[in-house]
Design an enzyme around this catalytic site. Sequence first.
Site, PDB file in Angstrom:
ATOM      1  N   ASN A  42       0.677  -1.260  -0.139  1.00 26.50           N
ATOM      2  CA  ASN A  42      -0.092  -0.269  -0.072  1.00 26.50           C
ATOM      3  C   ASN A  42       0.964   1.288   0.136  1.00 26.50           C
ATOM      4  O   ASN A  42       1.967   1.354   0.678  1.00 26.50           O
ATOM      5  CB  ASN A  42      -1.158  -0.035   1.201  1.00 26.50           C
ATOM      6  N   GLU A  55      -3.060  -4.874  -3.072  1.00 25.44           N
ATOM      7  CA  GLU A  55      -3.480  -5.753  -3.957  1.00 25.44           C
ATOM      8  C   GLU A  55      -3.504  -4.961  -5.363  1.00 25.44           C
ATOM      9  O   GLU A  55      -3.115  -5.465  -6.544  1.00 25.44           O
ATOM     10  CB  GLU A  55      -4.874  -6.026  -3.963  1.00 25.44           C
TER      11      GLU A  55
HETATM   12  N1  THU Z   1      -5.362  -1.617   2.449  1.00 28.04           N
HETATM   13  C1  THU Z   1      -4.748  -2.531   1.642  1.00 28.04           C
HETATM   14  O1  THU Z   1      -3.680  -2.315   1.026  1.00 28.04           O
HETATM   15  N2  THU Z   1      -5.362  -3.594   1.272  1.00 28.04           N
HETATM   16  C2  THU Z   1      -6.632  -3.810   1.672  1.00 28.04           C
HETATM   17  O2  THU Z   1      -7.432  -4.626   1.245  1.00 28.04           O
HETATM   18  C3  THU Z   1      -7.149  -3.103   2.989  1.00 28.04           C
HETATM   19  C4  THU Z   1      -6.569  -1.839   3.109  1.00 28.04           C
HETATM   20  C5  THU Z   1      -4.298  -0.361   3.124  1.00 28.04           C
HETATM   21  C6  THU Z   1      -5.137   0.755   2.605  1.00 28.04           C
HETATM   22  C7  THU Z   1      -4.567   1.676   3.651  1.00 28.04           C
HETATM   23  O3  THU Z   1      -3.112   2.082   3.137  1.00 28.04           O
HETATM   24  C8  THU Z   1      -4.382   0.873   4.747  1.00 28.04           C
HETATM   25  O4  THU Z   1      -4.436  -0.213   4.420  1.00 28.04           O
HETATM   26  C9  THU Z   1      -5.425   1.458   6.007  1.00 28.04           C
HETATM   27  O5  THU Z   1      -6.537   1.245   5.405  1.00 28.04           O
END
Ligand code: THU
Length: 137
Positions: A42, A55
């Site tokens: 992320n 993802e």
């Molecule tokens: N996040 C992801 O990378 N994938 C997910 O499926 C759930 C949430 C990240 C987004 C954000 O940077 C952090 O987790 C908190 O929501």
Amino acid sequence: MSQEKMFALARAAMARSYSPYSGFPVGAAILTPTGSTFSGCNVENASYPEGTCAEAGAISAMVMAGESVIQDIYVIGNGDALVSPCGGCRQRIREFSTPETRVHICGPEGVRKTLTLNELLPWSFGPDHFSGGQSND
Ligand code: THU
């Protein structure tokens, strides 16, 4: 590619996370039917809603390499709760999934739960809805 190696790939991706705003690093790793692997983390920014999920990064790397089928995807985050893909990412995975696509939800210690994409996103809307559909040509 073994489950252990895919888990390690997702964990290594999580270590690259840029998540200073949420403090919630996430990693993702994709295995395709050709045996190729792709990973992502992320990436947040100061305008909170504009951040991208792990993802999405892994899917982008897969598409850039010319591949379009997700056989397995591993998602890892910290904490006790299951870090299951957000709604938007379920739809992103759906685009490149088959009925056999498996989603492995991981914690720091390993895989916690394995589900099919269909279990995570039943009755989904997907690319097949367009075949045979109305064309504007
Ligand atoms: N996040 C992801 O990378 N994938 C997910 O499926 C759930 C949430 C990240 C987004 C954000 O940077 C952090 O987790 C908190 O929501």
